[in-house]
Write a protein that holds these residues in place. Structure first.
Motif, PDB file in Angstrom:
ATOM      1  N   SER A 164       0.705  -1.178   0.067  1.00  0.00           N
ATOM      2  CA  SER A 164       0.082  -0.036  -0.028  1.00  0.00           C
ATOM      3  C   SER A 164       0.944   1.340  -0.103  1.00  0.00           C
ATOM      4  O   SER A 164       2.104   1.132   0.199  1.00  0.00           O
ATOM      5  CB  SER A 164      -1.001   0.045   1.302  1.00  0.00           C
ATOM      6  OG  SER A 164      -0.337   0.166   2.438  1.00  0.00           O
ATOM      7  N   ALA A 165       0.192   2.484  -0.223  1.00  0.00           N
ATOM      8  CA  ALA A 165       1.109   3.709  -0.428  1.00  0.00           C
ATOM      9  C   ALA A 165       1.774   4.035   0.937  1.00  0.00           C
ATOM     10  O   ALA A 165       2.865   4.497   0.791  1.00  0.00           O
ATOM     11  CB  ALA A 165      -0.137   4.867  -0.761  1.00  0.00           C
ATOM     12  N   ASN A 200       9.645   5.749   1.231  1.00  0.00           N
ATOM     13  CA  ASN A 200       8.981   6.671   0.554  1.00  0.00           C
ATOM     14  C   ASN A 200       9.708   8.022   0.645  1.00  0.00           C
ATOM     15  O   ASN A 200       9.692   8.948  -0.046  1.00  0.00           O
ATOM     16  CB  ASN A 200       7.713   7.360   1.452  1.00  0.00           C
ATOM     17  CG  ASN A 200       6.542   6.127   0.648  1.00  0.00           C
ATOM     18  OD1 ASN A 200       6.521   5.410  -0.100  1.00  0.00           O
ATOM     19  ND2 ASN A 200       5.246   6.031   1.563  1.00  0.00           N
ATOM     20  N   ALA A 201      10.773   8.049   1.645  1.00  0.00           N
ATOM     21  CA  ALA A 201      11.549   9.204   1.532  1.00  0.00           C
ATOM     22  C   ALA A 201      12.728   9.125   0.379  1.00  0.00           C
ATOM     23  O   ALA A 201      12.994  10.055  -0.085  1.00  0.00           O
ATOM     24  CB  ALA A 201      12.447   9.283   2.839  1.00  0.00           C
ATOM     25  N   LYS A 202      12.972   7.872  -0.192  1.00  0.00           N
ATOM     26  CA  LYS A 202      13.900   7.775  -1.210  1.00  0.00           C
ATOM     27  C   LYS A 202      12.896   7.404  -2.515  1.00  0.00           C
ATOM     28  O   LYS A 202      13.648   6.777  -3.510  1.00  0.00           O
ATOM     29  CB  LYS A 202      14.663   6.486  -0.869  1.00  0.00           C
ATOM     30  CG  LYS A 202      15.861   6.758   0.080  1.00  0.00           C
ATOM     31  CD  LYS A 202      16.610   5.574   0.411  1.00  0.00           C
ATOM     32  CE  LYS A 202      17.656   5.861   1.550  1.00  0.00           C
ATOM     33  NZ  LYS A 202      18.430   5.046   2.044  1.00  0.00           N
ATOM     34  N   ASN A 203      11.820   7.589  -2.325  1.00  0.00           N
ATOM     35  CA  ASN A 203      10.988   6.953  -3.617  1.00  0.00           C
ATOM     36  C   ASN A 203      11.180   5.694  -4.286  1.00  0.00           C
ATOM     37  O   ASN A 203      11.422   5.527  -5.414  1.00  0.00           O
ATOM     38  CB  ASN A 203      10.986   8.166  -4.712  1.00  0.00           C
ATOM     39  CG  ASN A 203      10.391   9.378  -4.471  1.00  0.00           C
ATOM     40  OD1 ASN A 203       9.664   9.793  -3.412  1.00  0.00           O
ATOM     41  ND2 ASN A 203      10.158  10.286  -5.496  1.00  0.00           N
ATOM     42  N   THR A 204      11.366   4.740  -3.461  1.00  0.00           N
ATOM     43  CA  THR A 204      11.857   3.435  -3.929  1.00  0.00           C
ATOM     44  C   THR A 204      11.015   2.308  -3.227  1.00  0.00           C
ATOM     45  O   THR A 204      10.611   2.436  -2.162  1.00  0.00           O
ATOM     46  CB  THR A 204      13.568   3.297  -3.508  1.00  0.00           C
ATOM     47  OG1 THR A 204      14.121   4.448  -4.362  1.00  0.00           O
ATOM     48  CG2 THR A 204      13.931   1.954  -4.142  1.00  0.00           C
ATOM     49  N   VAL A 205      10.762   1.287  -4.033  1.00  0.00           N
ATOM     50  CA  VAL A 205      10.142   0.030  -3.191  1.00  0.00           C
ATOM     51  C   VAL A 205      11.191  -1.059  -3.825  1.00  0.00           C
ATOM     52  O   VAL A 205      11.826  -1.105  -4.709  1.00  0.00           O
ATOM     53  CB  VAL A 205       8.932  -0.180  -4.229  1.00  0.00           C
ATOM     54  CG1 VAL A 205       8.888  -0.463  -5.672  1.00  0.00           C
ATOM     55  CG2 VAL A 205       8.074  -1.253  -3.550  1.00  0.00           C
TER      56      VAL A 205
END
Length: 122
Positions: free
Chosen positions: A51-52, A73-78
């Motif tokens: 999830s988001a 989310n701080a690094k825009n990475t999954v």
């Protein structure tokens, strides 16, 4: 949003790999993310989703207990941590993003990365 997957490679059965998917844009934290894979001659199949907020995850039965999806989310990475890899895990792995809640089908995702190849040797 643009997605860039990386981290694939050749690994022996029983080994581990960690895939990463970097996203562009400032709204990454509003997107649900997923990993899919496609083996030669097969349809693209769901692997895992998150999830988001990162608070909920869901896995395909074939990878449950071996793979872990996470996000920063701080690094825009999954990420997709893959352990105890099997030859059957050999495929091109794709990351995908969608506006909305967690999802498990390809048609529910709006944006796709270019894929990264994972090869597991026996």
């Amino acid at each position: 949003v643009q997605l860039q997957a990386s981290g694939g490679g050749l690994v022996q059965a029983g080994g581990s790999l960690r895939l990463s998917c970097a996203a562009s844009g400032r709204t990454f934290s509003t997107y649900g993310m997923g990993w899919f894979r496609q083996a030669p001659g097969s349809e693209r199949e769901f692997v895992a989703s998150i999830s988001a907020s990162g608070g909920r995850t869901y896995y395909a039965d074939s990878v449950k207990g071996r793979f872990t999806i996470s996000r920063d989310n701080a690094k825009n990475t999954v990420y997709l941590q893959m352990n105890s890899l099997e030859p059957e895990d050999t495929a091109v792995y794709y990351c995908a993003a969608r506006r909305g809640t967690i999802a498990t089908t390809t048609g529910e995702y709006n944006f796709w990365g270019q894929g990264t190849l994972v090869t597991v040797s026996s």
